[in-house]
Enzyme design. Structure first.
Site, PDB file in Angstrom:
ATOM      1  N   ASP A   1       0.781  -1.248   0.000  1.00  0.00           N
ATOM      2  CA  ASP A   1       0.000   0.000   0.000  1.00  0.00           C
ATOM      3  C   ASP A   1       0.810   1.293   0.000  1.00  0.00           C
ATOM      4  O   ASP A   1       0.478   2.243   0.722  1.00  0.00           O
ATOM      5  CB  ASP A   1      -0.939   0.017   1.206  1.00  0.00           C
TER       6      ASP A   1
ATOM      7  N   LYS B   1      -7.291  -4.901  -2.600  1.00  0.00           N
ATOM      8  CA  LYS B   1      -8.044  -5.294  -1.419  1.00  0.00           C
ATOM      9  C   LYS B   1      -8.989  -4.178  -0.995  1.00  0.00           C
ATOM     10  O   LYS B   1      -8.846  -3.039  -1.413  1.00  0.00           O
ATOM     11  CB  LYS B   1      -7.095  -5.653  -0.275  1.00  0.00           C
TER      12      LYS B   1
ATOM     13  N   CYS C   1      -1.958  -2.190   7.919  1.00  0.00           N
ATOM     14  CA  CYS C   1      -1.929  -3.105   6.780  1.00  0.00           C
ATOM     15  C   CYS C   1      -0.667  -3.963   6.728  1.00  0.00           C
ATOM     16  O   CYS C   1      -0.735  -5.130   6.341  1.00  0.00           O
ATOM     17  CB  CYS C   1      -2.121  -2.324   5.484  1.00  0.00           C
TER      18      CYS C   1
END
Length: 206
Positions: free
Chosen positions: A8, A106, A151
């Site tokens: 990310d 996601k 995350c």
């Protein structure tokens, strides 16, 4: 075989973004240098619909940081971020992407958040990352990116559950740090669960 998983590193998680991780941009040159040491690289990407239930904007009277219940699960609320197709959802332009094998998106189900690159938070669905890595005979994963306390942490914990030898590269990750010591606590949680905490200098080229 070993794989580097980049979590990310998107505009909304970097300075100036909707959900900026303090000094998140500092990991980019470290990750770029690390990529030179790996033959197998994949990335994860937060990819939310505009009406995602984790957004405070979808809950009248609520603010980022509040906790609500969605589909029976506690959900911390965030500012709108990483909306599908938006600039904020794009990977930062300085992040090298040319050698990536695949990107795993996601957070697409609006009713459940998805911190981990492997499974959503309710473990109702998976991204296919584990099966992909196993099919490529990957046994070791090295995880970097944003953010350490969310995350990255949940991707690490799921990697361990999937049976991978799992390494966290400490200097290639930054934390949200809602509480000042969240970075340190996340590292401790990952270490207790079986991950090895290392630094980028500890990794030799393949």
């Amino acid at each position: 075989m070993r794989a580097l998983i980049i979590v990310d590193v998107q505009n909304d998680f970097l300075p100036g973004g909707a959900l900026a991780v303090p000094e998140g941009d500092k990991v980019i040159p470290v990750i770029n240098e690390l990529q030179e040491k790996f033959d197998f690289i994949v990335a994860t990407q937060d990819w939310h619909p505009a009406d995602h239930s984790s957004f405070a904007s979808q809950h009248p009277g609520k603010s980022p940081g509040d906790i609500v219940v969605v589909e029976g699960e506690d959900q911390i609320l965030w500012p709108d971020h990483c909306v599908q197709g938006s600039f904020g959802a794009e990977f930062h332009q300085d992040l090298k992407q040319s050698n990536w094998r695949k990107v795993f998106q996601k957070g697409q189900n609006k009713l459940v958040d998805s911190y981990s690159g492997f499974h959503d938070n309710a473990r109702k669905a998976d991204t296919g990352l584990a099966d992909y890595l196993l099919a490529q005979e990957v046994s070791e994963v090295y995880i970097v990116g944003l953010a350490t306390d969310y995350c990255v942490k949940f991707t690490v914990l799921d990697a361990l559950k999937e049976g991978f030898d799992t390494y966290v590269i400490e200097d290639a990750s930054k934390a949200v740090n809602i509480n000042p010591n969240d970075f340190t606590l996340a590292l401790k949680d990952m270490s207790k669960s079986g991950a090895e905490i290392i630094r980028s200098r500890d990794i030799s080229p393949e």
